[in-house]
Design a protein around this motif. Sequence first.
Motif, mmCIF file in Angstrom:
data_model
loop_
_atom_site.group_PDB
_atom_site.id
_atom_site.type_symbol
_atom_site.label_atom_id
_atom_site.label_comp_id
_atom_site.label_asym_id
_atom_site.label_seq_id
_atom_site.Cartn_x
_atom_site.Cartn_y
_atom_site.Cartn_z
ATOM 1 N N VAL A 34 0.840 -1.199 0.000
ATOM 2 C CA VAL A 34 0.000 0.000 0.000
ATOM 3 C C VAL A 34 0.879 1.255 0.000
ATOM 4 O O VAL A 34 0.644 2.192 -0.769
ATOM 5 N N VAL A 35 1.902 1.251 0.841
ATOM 6 C CA VAL A 35 2.809 2.406 0.919
ATOM 7 C C VAL A 35 3.600 2.548 -0.380
ATOM 8 O O VAL A 35 3.783 3.658 -0.888
ATOM 9 N N VAL A 36 4.041 1.437 -0.945
ATOM 10 C CA VAL A 36 4.759 1.471 -2.228
ATOM 11 C C VAL A 36 3.860 2.055 -3.318
ATOM 12 O O VAL A 36 4.277 2.919 -4.097
ATOM 13 N N ALA A 37 2.609 1.592 -3.381
ATOM 14 C CA ALA A 37 1.680 2.093 -4.398
ATOM 15 C C ALA A 37 1.401 3.579 -4.200
ATOM 16 O O ALA A 37 1.340 4.343 -5.168
ATOM 17 N N LEU A 38 1.269 4.020 -2.964
ATOM 18 C CA LEU A 38 1.019 5.435 -2.686
ATOM 19 C C LEU A 38 2.222 6.290 -3.080
ATOM 20 O O LEU A 38 2.070 7.354 -3.690
ATOM 21 N N ALA A 39 3.422 5.814 -2.772
ATOM 22 C CA ALA A 39 4.633 6.538 -3.174
ATOM 23 C C ALA A 39 4.750 6.591 -4.699
ATOM 24 O O ALA A 39 5.127 7.626 -5.265
ATOM 25 N N ALA A 40 4.416 5.498 -5.371
ATOM 26 C CA ALA A 40 4.471 5.470 -6.838
ATOM 27 C C ALA A 40 3.476 6.465 -7.430
ATOM 28 O O ALA A 40 3.785 7.160 -8.409
ATOM 29 N N TRP A 41 2.292 6.550 -6.836
ATOM 30 C CA TRP A 41 1.309 7.527 -7.300
ATOM 31 C C TRP A 41 1.873 8.934 -7.118
ATOM 32 O O TRP A 41 1.776 9.769 -8.010
ATOM 33 N N GLY A 42 2.493 9.191 -5.968
ATOM 34 C CA GLY A 42 3.102 10.503 -5.729
ATOM 35 C C GLY A 42 4.164 10.821 -6.764
ATOM 36 O O GLY A 42 4.211 11.932 -7.308
ATOM 37 N N ASN A 43 5.008 9.852 -7.074
ATOM 38 C CA ASN A 43 6.033 10.059 -8.100
ATOM 39 C C ASN A 43 5.424 10.300 -9.470
ATOM 40 O O ASN A 43 5.964 11.045 -10.283
ATOM 41 N N SER A 44 4.292 9.669 -9.749
ATOM 42 C CA SER A 44 3.664 9.841 -11.066
ATOM 43 C C SER A 44 3.162 11.273 -11.272
ATOM 44 O O SER A 44 2.909 11.678 -12.404
ATOM 45 N N GLN A 45 3.039 12.022 -10.192
ATOM 46 C CA GLN A 45 2.590 13.403 -10.284
ATOM 47 C C GLN A 45 3.758 14.379 -10.484
ATOM 48 O O GLN A 45 3.558 15.580 -10.611
ATOM 49 N N LEU A 46 4.974 13.836 -10.502
ATOM 50 C CA LEU A 46 6.186 14.648 -10.628
ATOM 51 C C LEU A 46 6.905 14.347 -11.936
ATOM 52 O O LEU A 46 6.777 13.254 -12.487
ATOM 53 N N ARG A 47 7.693 15.310 -12.374
ATOM 54 C CA ARG A 47 8.598 15.033 -13.493
ATOM 55 C C ARG A 47 9.733 14.162 -12.957
ATOM 56 O O ARG A 47 10.080 14.239 -11.782
ATOM 57 N N PRO A 48 10.330 13.315 -13.805
ATOM 58 C CA PRO A 48 11.394 12.413 -13.326
ATOM 59 C C PRO A 48 12.508 13.130 -12.552
ATOM 60 O O PRO A 48 12.985 12.600 -11.546
ATOM 61 N N GLU A 49 12.896 14.307 -12.963
ATOM 62 C CA GLU A 49 13.985 15.005 -12.266
ATOM 63 C C GLU A 49 13.556 15.575 -10.909
ATOM 64 O O GLU A 49 14.397 16.004 -10.123
ATOM 65 N N GLN A 50 12.282 15.549 -10.605
ATOM 66 C CA GLN A 50 11.776 16.053 -9.315
ATOM 67 C C GLN A 50 11.663 14.953 -8.255
ATOM 68 O O GLN A 50 11.404 15.248 -7.101
ATOM 69 N N ARG A 51 11.859 13.723 -8.632
ATOM 70 C CA ARG A 51 11.662 12.605 -7.707
ATOM 71 C C ARG A 51 12.856 12.454 -6.767
ATOM 72 O O ARG A 51 13.986 12.321 -7.216
ATOM 73 N N SER A 52 12.587 12.450 -5.477
ATOM 74 C CA SER A 52 13.659 12.303 -4.498
ATOM 75 C C SER A 52 13.855 10.859 -4.061
ATOM 76 O O SER A 52 14.853 10.524 -3.433
ATOM 77 N N MET A 53 12.903 9.999 -4.389
ATOM 78 C CA MET A 53 12.965 8.591 -4.005
ATOM 79 C C MET A 53 12.276 7.795 -5.117
ATOM 80 O O MET A 53 11.210 8.183 -5.584
ATOM 81 N N ILE A 54 12.907 6.727 -5.530
ATOM 82 C CA ILE A 54 12.308 5.871 -6.561
ATOM 83 C C ILE A 54 12.375 4.425 -6.089
ATOM 84 O O ILE A 54 13.160 4.078 -5.204
ATOM 85 N N LEU A 55 11.582 3.576 -6.688
ATOM 86 C CA LEU A 55 11.593 2.152 -6.397
ATOM 87 C C LEU A 55 12.425 1.462 -7.476
ATOM 88 O O LEU A 55 12.207 1.698 -8.665
ATOM 89 N N ILE A 56 13.388 0.656 -7.028
ATOM 90 C CA ILE A 56 14.260 -0.032 -7.989
ATOM 91 C C ILE A 56 14.276 -1.532 -7.702
ATOM 92 O O ILE A 56 13.987 -1.974 -6.595
ATOM 93 N N ASP A 57 14.643 -2.280 -8.719
ATOM 94 C CA ASP A 57 14.884 -3.710 -8.596
ATOM 95 C C ASP A 57 16.234 -3.858 -7.901
ATOM 96 O O ASP A 57 17.249 -3.328 -8.376
ATOM 97 N N ARG A 58 16.263 -4.532 -6.769
ATOM 98 C CA ARG A 58 17.499 -4.675 -5.979
ATOM 99 C C ARG A 58 18.613 -5.342 -6.782
ATOM 100 O O ARG A 58 19.780 -5.016 -6.643
ATOM 101 N N GLU A 59 18.253 -6.308 -7.656
ATOM 102 C CA GLU A 59 19.249 -7.029 -8.446
ATOM 103 C C GLU A 59 19.834 -6.194 -9.574
ATOM 104 O O GLU A 59 21.034 -6.156 -9.769
ATOM 105 N N THR A 60 18.963 -5.545 -10.337
ATOM 106 C CA THR A 60 19.413 -4.848 -11.544
ATOM 107 C C THR A 60 19.635 -3.354 -11.353
ATOM 108 O O THR A 60 20.317 -2.724 -12.153
ATOM 109 N N GLY A 61 19.016 -2.785 -10.318
ATOM 110 C CA GLY A 61 19.100 -1.345 -10.111
ATOM 111 C C GLY A 61 18.162 -0.560 -11.007
ATOM 112 O O GLY A 61 18.122 0.666 -10.951
ATOM 113 N N ALA A 62 17.389 -1.264 -11.838
ATOM 114 C CA ALA A 62 16.471 -0.592 -12.752
ATOM 115 C C ALA A 62 15.251 -0.071 -11.995
ATOM 116 O O ALA A 62 14.727 -0.749 -11.103
ATOM 117 N N GLU A 63 14.811 1.130 -12.350
ATOM 118 C CA GLU A 63 13.605 1.682 -11.748
ATOM 119 C C GLU A 63 12.409 0.837 -12.187
ATOM 120 O O GLU A 63 12.324 0.388 -13.326
#
Length: 166
Positions: free
Chosen positions: A93-122
Amino acid sequence: MAGKIRLEDRECPLSAALGVVGEWWTLLILHDAFDGYTRFDQFQENLRISSSILTSRLKTLTANGLLERRRYQSQPDRYEYLLTDRGRSLRPVVVALAAWGNSQLRPEQRSMILIDRETGAEVEPVVVDRASGRPLDPENFVFAAGPAASETMRARYAGVTSRPPG
């Protein structure tokens, strides 16, 4: 009422859940707990929250079974707050809420992103039905009255019917 969300005369599960986690400090404390914070001073320093508000929220989270309070030191007594299984179940739930918050920002405005621990890909989280794996979009998934619904709730969802796929 161990193991149950206190409904406080709320039939709607969304309303009941928000009664437990809807205060914004509560979600931020849980977010810190997901990141490994366990101690009062860690939460307070990271969140810059007053000790009285933090004390109140930690008591509520503990009373609702989301955190467990454990003594890690005596003289003076010091406690840590550990996520319970119930608390950990809120992470999506918290991950989905943070993702929604990020979706309201331009990529350069995001201070925290969710990444794949193995690949580092967002990654971009989506909420899906466990059985079918399909995203829970409003075209295919809707709320309907459940078995314990009151007459008011049944009336609200009276027009909701299932339709065959395709």
